[in-house]
Motif scaffolding. Structure first.
Motif, mmCIF file in Angstrom:
data_model
loop_
_atom_site.group_PDB
_atom_site.id
_atom_site.type_symbol
_atom_site.label_atom_id
_atom_site.label_comp_id
_atom_site.label_asym_id
_atom_site.label_seq_id
_atom_site.Cartn_x
_atom_site.Cartn_y
_atom_site.Cartn_z
ATOM 1 N N HIS A 10 -2.086 -6.956 -9.616
ATOM 2 C CA HIS A 10 -3.626 -6.614 -9.468
ATOM 3 C C HIS A 10 -3.328 -5.370 -8.544
ATOM 4 N N GLN A 11 -4.210 -4.432 -8.796
ATOM 5 C CA GLN A 11 -4.128 -2.961 -7.933
ATOM 6 C C GLN A 11 -5.496 -2.455 -7.931
ATOM 7 N N LYS A 12 -5.716 -1.717 -6.728
ATOM 8 C CA LYS A 12 -6.764 -1.026 -6.787
ATOM 9 C C LYS A 12 -6.465 0.425 -5.967
ATOM 10 N N VAL A 13 -7.172 1.564 -6.704
ATOM 11 C CA VAL A 13 -7.060 2.673 -5.829
ATOM 12 C C VAL A 13 -7.739 2.866 -4.714
ATOM 13 N N VAL A 14 -7.027 3.151 -3.328
ATOM 14 C CA VAL A 14 -7.834 3.158 -2.123
ATOM 15 C C VAL A 14 -8.508 4.694 -1.915
ATOM 16 N N TRP A 15 -7.668 5.756 -2.547
ATOM 17 C CA TRP A 15 -8.375 7.119 -2.345
ATOM 18 C C TRP A 15 -7.375 8.145 -3.117
ATOM 19 N N TYR A 16 -7.854 9.107 -3.718
ATOM 20 C CA TYR A 16 -7.042 10.264 -4.082
ATOM 21 C C TYR A 16 -7.013 11.145 -3.172
ATOM 22 N N ASP A 17 -5.767 11.874 -3.050
ATOM 23 C CA ASP A 17 -5.441 13.089 -2.028
ATOM 24 C C ASP A 17 -4.846 14.200 -2.476
ATOM 25 N N THR A 18 -5.268 15.287 -1.887
ATOM 26 C CA THR A 18 -4.607 16.691 -2.534
ATOM 27 C C THR A 18 -3.400 16.799 -1.502
ATOM 28 N N PHE A 19 -2.710 18.103 -1.595
ATOM 29 C CA PHE A 19 -1.523 18.283 -0.617
ATOM 30 C C PHE A 19 -2.020 19.768 0.137
ATOM 31 N N SER A 20 -1.337 19.610 1.106
ATOM 32 C CA SER A 20 -1.649 20.899 2.162
ATOM 33 C C SER A 20 -0.124 21.362 2.638
ATOM 34 N N CYS A 21 -0.163 22.517 2.946
ATOM 35 C CA CYS A 21 1.025 22.834 3.665
ATOM 36 C C CYS A 21 0.893 23.209 5.317
ATOM 37 N N PRO B 72 -3.519 15.827 -7.702
ATOM 38 C CA PRO B 72 -3.635 14.828 -6.637
ATOM 39 C C PRO B 72 -2.846 13.526 -6.723
ATOM 40 N N ILE B 73 -2.607 12.799 -5.620
ATOM 41 C CA ILE B 73 -2.021 11.682 -5.729
ATOM 42 C C ILE B 73 -2.941 10.461 -5.471
ATOM 43 N N ILE C 297 1.004 -1.134 -0.017
ATOM 44 C CA ILE C 297 -0.126 0.121 -0.251
ATOM 45 C C ILE C 297 1.036 1.275 -0.128
ATOM 46 N N ASN C 298 0.906 2.109 -1.078
ATOM 47 C CA ASN C 298 1.648 2.971 -1.322
ATOM 48 C C ASN C 298 1.512 3.927 -2.411
ATOM 49 N N ARG C 299 1.955 5.090 -2.681
ATOM 50 C CA ARG C 299 1.845 5.834 -3.983
ATOM 51 C C ARG C 299 2.962 5.245 -4.882
ATOM 52 N N PHE C 300 2.373 4.753 -5.937
ATOM 53 C CA PHE C 300 3.350 4.153 -6.949
ATOM 54 C C PHE C 300 3.181 4.794 -8.186
ATOM 55 N N GLU C 301 4.472 5.141 -8.690
ATOM 56 C CA GLU C 301 4.419 5.796 -10.038
ATOM 57 C C GLU C 301 4.231 4.851 -11.044
#
Length: 316
Positions: free
Chosen positions: A161-172, A280-281, A150-154
């Motif tokens: 097999h793979q499935k997107v768990v969620w998409y996330d934006t960025f914050s400072c 988003p990632i 479970i990670n952010r993969f390029e």
């Protein structure tokens, strides 16, 4: 060719030989003698009318024909293993299974905290063995030694097999007393010092060169597109460390929003919108085809997908 006359064990031999690239290692993997494996390679060469593996200065190198056969043989054996595997129901309440999950610090801190809470209620005797990305390789997942990544993969191997768990934006994230809170813009962002958090992938266990901007990940890639570069003074692999540093020092941590929001109720923390666009990632879970039809694995995947959907406010 009459398939009835082909020894299907040879396909197993070929699969292991192409994976290990060594007759000795392949023999050890299959618990047979080296002469038996050498004989198997000879028979494979006769069967496919190709040398398959050729000794070079780099060791045993696969031929073009062998490289073409490799994914086909793996798929055939994977299908066969799935077909002959006994179908058994998975009972979460009774199971004492250990699931090994490779997870980034981001996934552990945000997603798996909630997953563990569900497991304790639904499967109290199940154990999670959480492994860092630098501890494993793609092969560990591909061969089923690790149940899931479970990670952010390029990018991921096509066999996964793979499935997107969620998409996330960025914050400072900054200290609430930091003067930039009053007028946060791109120039203020660039004039301050930053904390970088690793986008750790498989087998990553080496340091970072701050000058190699193209390798620093999503935030720095977007800055590069607009001809800018931030001043990074701390590199860490842990989100909680980055958050604590942002809280204690006049440093900026630019993080996925779900990680930043872990501290949203802290009065010493201010969460700001980045003053430039960052796409988003996707947080993904990935697993081997060998585990695709495993009843326990299916149950765990569904649980993780459900938790991910709830935390991101979407439906799985």
């Amino acid at each position: 060719m009459n398939i009835a006359k082909v020894d299907l064990n040879l396909l197993v031999y070929l699969d292991v030989l192409l994976r290990e690239g060594s007759v000795t290692k392949a023999a050890n993997q299959l618990s047979i003698t080296q002469p038996a494996m050498s004989n198997g390679l000879r028979r494979l060469r006769d069967l496919f009318k190709d040398p398959l593996l050729v000794r070079t200065s780099d060791g045993m190198t696969p031929t073009k024909r062998a490289l073409e056969l490799k994914p086909i043989i793996r798929e055939v054996l994977s299908t066969l293993e799935t077909t002959i595997q006994p179908e058994t129901d998975f009972s979460p309440l009774k199971s004492e299974r250990t699931f090994r999950i490779m997870a980034s610090d981001y996934a552990e801190s945000t997603l798996l905290m909630e997953v563990i809470g569900r497991l304790m209620k639904q499967a109290p005797n199940v154990t999670l063995d959480l492994i860092t990305p630098s501890d494993v390789t793609f092969h560990d997942v591909e061969h089923g030694r690790v149940d899931m990544a479970i990670n952010r993969f390029e990018e991921l191997p096509l066999s996964f097999h793979q499935k997107v768990v969620w998409y996330d934006t960025f914050s400072c994230v900054v200290n609430s007393h930091n003067p930039i809170v009053q007028n946060f813009n791109l120039q203020q962002y660039l004039d301050n010092k930053h904390i970088w958090v690793s986008k750790t992938g498989f087998g990553v266990g080496v340091g970072i060169d701050p000058k190699e901007v193209q390798k620093l990940g999503w935030v720095d890639a977007e800055l590069t597109k607009i001809g800018k570069q931030r001043d990074i003074c701390v590199f860490t692999r842990h989100y909680h460390v980055a958050l604590q540093l942002a809280k204690a020092q006049n440093l900026i941590a630019t993080l996925p929003s779900k990680a930043a929001n872990m501290y949203k109720d802290d009065p010493e923390i201010e969460i700001l919108t980045p003053p430039f666009d960052i796409p988003p990632i996707a947080l993904k879970m990935a697993w081997s085809a060998l585990l695709q039809h495993d009843a326990g694995h299916i149950w765990l995947r569904r649980l993780i997908a459900e938790v991910g959907a709830e935390l991101s406010g979407t439906q799985s």
